[in-house]
Scaffold this motif. Structure first.
Motif, short mmCIF file in Angstrom:
data_model
loop_
_atom_site.label_atom_id
_atom_site.label_comp_id
_atom_site.label_asym_id
_atom_site.label_seq_id
_atom_site.Cartn_x
_atom_site.Cartn_y
_atom_site.Cartn_z
N ILE A 6 0.86 -1.19 0.00
CA ILE A 6 0.00 0.00 0.00
C ILE A 6 0.88 1.23 0.00
O ILE A 6 1.72 1.40 0.87
N LEU A 7 0.70 2.08 -1.00
CA LEU A 7 1.42 3.35 -1.02
C LEU A 7 0.69 4.32 -0.10
O LEU A 7 -0.48 4.59 -0.29
N ALA A 8 1.40 4.82 0.92
CA ALA A 8 0.79 5.78 1.84
C ALA A 8 1.51 7.10 1.75
O ALA A 8 2.52 7.23 1.10
N THR A 9 1.01 8.14 2.40
CA THR A 9 1.60 9.47 2.33
C THR A 9 1.45 10.19 3.64
O THR A 9 0.52 9.96 4.40
N ALA A 190 -2.49 8.28 -5.17
CA ALA A 190 -1.88 6.99 -5.46
C ALA A 190 -2.08 6.02 -4.30
O ALA A 190 -2.35 4.83 -4.49
N ALA A 191 -1.94 6.54 -3.08
CA ALA A 191 -2.13 5.71 -1.90
C ALA A 191 -3.57 5.19 -1.83
O ALA A 191 -3.80 4.00 -1.54
N LEU A 192 -4.51 6.05 -2.12
CA LEU A 192 -5.91 5.66 -2.07
C LEU A 192 -6.22 4.62 -3.14
O LEU A 192 -6.90 3.61 -2.87
N GLU A 193 -5.71 4.85 -4.33
CA GLU A 193 -5.96 3.91 -5.43
C GLU A 193 -5.40 2.53 -5.10
O GLU A 193 -6.05 1.51 -5.31
N ARG A 194 -4.17 2.53 -4.58
CA ARG A 194 -3.54 1.25 -4.27
C ARG A 194 -4.23 0.56 -3.09
O ARG A 194 -4.39 -0.67 -3.07
N ALA A 195 -4.67 1.32 -2.11
CA ALA A 195 -5.35 0.74 -0.97
C ALA A 195 -6.67 0.09 -1.39
O ALA A 195 -7.03 -0.97 -0.89
N ARG A 196 -7.38 0.76 -2.30
CA ARG A 196 -8.63 0.18 -2.79
C ARG A 196 -8.36 -1.13 -3.53
O ARG A 196 -9.10 -2.11 -3.39
N GLN A 197 -7.29 -1.12 -4.31
CA GLN A 197 -6.92 -2.35 -5.03
C GLN A 197 -6.55 -3.45 -4.04
O GLN A 197 -6.94 -4.60 -4.20
N GLU A 198 -5.79 -3.07 -3.01
CA GLU A 198 -5.37 -4.03 -1.99
C GLU A 198 -6.58 -4.62 -1.27
O GLU A 198 -6.65 -5.82 -1.00
N GLU A 199 -7.55 -3.77 -0.98
CA GLU A 199 -8.73 -4.23 -0.27
C GLU A 199 -9.51 -5.23 -1.10
O GLU A 199 -10.06 -6.21 -0.58
N GLU A 200 -9.55 -5.01 -2.41
CA GLU A 200 -10.26 -5.92 -3.30
C GLU A 200 -9.52 -7.25 -3.46
O GLU A 200 -10.12 -8.31 -3.49
N VAL A 254 5.35 4.53 -11.06
CA VAL A 254 5.54 5.93 -11.46
C VAL A 254 4.17 6.60 -11.50
O VAL A 254 3.19 6.01 -11.95
N HIS A 255 4.11 7.84 -11.01
CA HIS A 255 2.87 8.62 -10.99
C HIS A 255 3.18 10.01 -11.53
O HIS A 255 4.30 10.51 -11.37
N ALA A 256 2.21 10.64 -12.16
CA ALA A 256 2.46 11.97 -12.74
C ALA A 256 1.15 12.71 -12.92
O ALA A 256 0.09 12.11 -13.14
N THR A 257 1.23 14.04 -12.83
CA THR A 257 0.09 14.91 -13.13
C THR A 257 0.59 16.05 -14.00
O THR A 257 1.79 16.33 -14.06
#
Length: 430
Positions: A6-9, A190-200, A254-257
Motif C-alpha cells: 500500500i502506497l501511503a503518504t 496513489a495511496a488511495l488507489e492502491r489501498a482500494r486495489q489491496e482491499e479488493e 511511477v505517478h504523474a500529473t
C-alpha cells in the motif's frame, strides 16, 4: 506467496488534526515537516487524507495566483512606487539642469567682472560684483537642491525595486508551496488507489513486518525529463541483515500529473527493466513488481537497470517514482523495506509545446528529516549483478538582475511528503 504493497503518504496527518499538511497562507508561510502516517491506514482514512491534500493544493494554487497578480502589479508602469520613482528621477534631472545653469551664471558673472575696463566706474564694478555674488548664492542653493533631489530619486528607485523583488520572492514561495502540495496530492491519490486495489485483492490478509536491513537506492534519475525521450537509471537492492532472503522482489511505480495537478498523465510514462541475464527491456508487470533479483544472502546486493519512457504526447507536469523491496521465504517469513526510495522530477513538454505560466524552474530537494523516504542517489546505471562484498553506503539594470535571480529560485517537489507503509500478504502463489 505474493506480497502486496500500500502506497501511503504523510498527508494522512490530516486524519488526526484539522490543519492540512502544508502551511499555505496568504503570506506564503514555509511548509511544516510532514508527520508520519499510521502504519496501516484504512481506505476511509486515505479518502479523508486525499480530500485534505486536494484542499491544500487548491489553497496553494489560489495563493500562487494571488502572488502572480502581485508581481504583475509591482512591475507595472502604473505601480504607485514606480510612478513615484519616475517623478523623483525627473525632479533630480531638473535640479541637475538648474544647478548647471546656476554654475554657468557664476562663470559668466566672473567673466563680466574680469572684463571691466580699468576706467570703469565704481558703480559699474559694484554692480558686477553683486551679480557675481548673487550668482554664487544661487549656485550654492541649486547644488543643495540637486544633491537632495538625487538622494530622493535613489531612495524612491530603491523602494520600487525592493517591492518588485519582494513580490517575486513571494511568488517563488507560492510556487514552492504549490509544487509540494501537488506532490502530496499525487501521493495521496496513489495511496488511495492502491489501498482500494489491496482491499479488493487481499481482504484481511496477514501483515509482513518492516525489515530495515532491506534497502533500495535509486541512482541516475535526473530532476527533469522531456517528452519523447527515454531515461535510463538504476536501483540497488541490498540485504544488510544476517539472514538469507530466498526471494527478493523490487516494487517500482511511477505517478504523474500535469502542471495544474488536476489531470493524471501517468499513462504516458512507462517503466521498463533489464538485467545482465535478461538484457531485453521488459515492462514492469501489472503488479508493479520486478522478479529479477532472486535470492540475496547476508551482505549481498543487486542492481537492476530501469528505463523511464516518456511519450512524446506527454504534457508538462511533475512525476514521482516509488521504489522499494520485499522478500519472502519458503518458511512463510517475509519482510518489507520500511523506507521507499521516492524520487521526484519535472516533466518538460516536447519542443514546440509551450508550458503554462508562471513555470517554476526544475530543481530537486532532499526529503524532510524523519519522513521515512530514501533520497535519490547519484551515479550511472549498471546491469543487474549480485555480489558478496560489503554493502555500499546508502544513503538590463541592476534591479533587473535582482529580479531575475529572485524569480529564478524554485524548490523541488516535496518528496518527503510520501513514504511506503506496511503491506499485506496473501496466500496466493507468486
Amino acid at each position: 506467496m505474493k506480497i502486496r504493497r500500500i502506497l501511503a503518504t504523510a498527508v494522512a496527518v490530516a486524519m488526526t488534526t484539522p490543519a492540512v499538511m502544508l502551511s499555505v497562507t496568504p503570506a506564503f508561510a514555509d511548509t511544516k515537516p510532514a508527520a508520519q502516517a499510521p502504519a496501516k491506514p484504512t481506505v476511509k482514512e486515505l479518502e479523508k487524507a486525499a480530500a485534505e491534500a486536494k484542499k491544500a493544493y487548491d489553497a496553494a494554487v489560489a495563493a500562487e495566483r494571488t502572488a502572480y497578480e502581485a508581481v504583475e502589479a509591482a512591475i507595472s508602469d502604473t505601480a504607485p512606487l514606480t510612478v513615484a520613482a519616475k517623478a523623483a528621477r525627473k525632479a533630480a534631472d531638473d535640479a541637475a539642469t538648474a544647478k548647471a545653469t546656476a554654475d554657468q551664471a557664476v562663470t559668466d558673472a566672473q567673466a563680466a567682472l574680469d572684463a571691466l575696463a580699468e576706467n570703469a566706474t565704481a558703480a559699474e564694478r559694484a554692480a558686477a560684483e553683486k551679480t557675481l555674488a548673487d550668482a554664487k548664492t544661487a549656485a550654492a542653493t541649486a547644488a543643495t537642491a540637486a544633491t537632495t533631489a538625487e538622494a530622493e530619486s535613489k531612495a524612491a528607485t530603491k523602494l520600487a525595486d525592493d517591492a518588485k523583488v519582494e513580490a517575486f520572492t513571494a511568488l517563488n514561495k507560492a510556487q514552492d508551496a504549490t509544487k509540494e502540495a501537488l506532490a502530496a496530492r499525487t501521493a495521496a491519490d496513489a495511496a488511495l488507489e492502491r489501498a482500494r486495489q489491496e482491499e479488493e485483492e487481499n481482504p484481511g490478509g496477514e501483515e509482513c513486518p518492516d525489515e530495515p536491513g532491506l534497502t533500495t537506492v535509486v541512482n541516475g534519475l535526473p530532476s527533469t525529463v522531456t517528452a519523447g525521450t527515454a531515461t535510463t537509471f538504476s536501483v540497488r537492492v541490498a540485504n544488510g541483515t544476517e539472514k538469507d532472503m530466498e526471494e527478493v522482489l523490487t516494487y517500482a511505480s511511477v505517478h504523474a500529473t500535469d502542471k495544474t495537478g488536476a489531470k493524471d498523465i501517468a499513462k504516458y510514462l512507462k517503466l521498463k527493466w533489464s538485467t545482465e541475464k535478461s538484457p531485453k527491456w521488459q515492462a514492469v508487470d501489472g503488479d508493479l513488481y520486478i522478479d529479477a533479483i532472486g535470492a540475496l544472502k547476508p551482505g549481498e546486493r543487486a542492481d537492476i537497470k530501469l528505463r523511464l519512457d516518456v511519450d512524446a504526447k506527454t504534457p508538462a507536469g511533475q512525476g514521482l517514482t516509488f521504489i522499494a523491496g520485499d522478500y519472502f521465504n519458503k518458511d512463510g517469513s517475509c519482510g518489507l523495506t520500511p523506507d521507499a526510495a521516492v524520487n521526484t522530477f519535472d516533466i518538460e513538454a516536447a519542443p514546440g509545446k509551450p508550458a503554462p505560466k508562471p513555470t517554476p524552474k526544475p530543481s530537486t530537494s532532499a526529503p524532510a528529516a524523519g519522513s521515512g523516504v530514501t533520497p535519490q542517489g547519484s551515479g550511472s546505471s549498471v546491469p543487474a549483478t549480485t555480489t558478496s562484498s560489503t554493502l555500499a553506503a546508502t544513503g538590463s539594470s541592476d534591479a533587473t538582475t535582482q529580479l531575475a535571480l529572485a524569480s529564478g529560485a524554485a524548490v523541488a517537489l516535496g518528496a518527503g511528503a510520501m513514504f511506503l507503509a506496511r503491506r499485506r500478504k496473501t496466500g496466493a502463489d507468486a
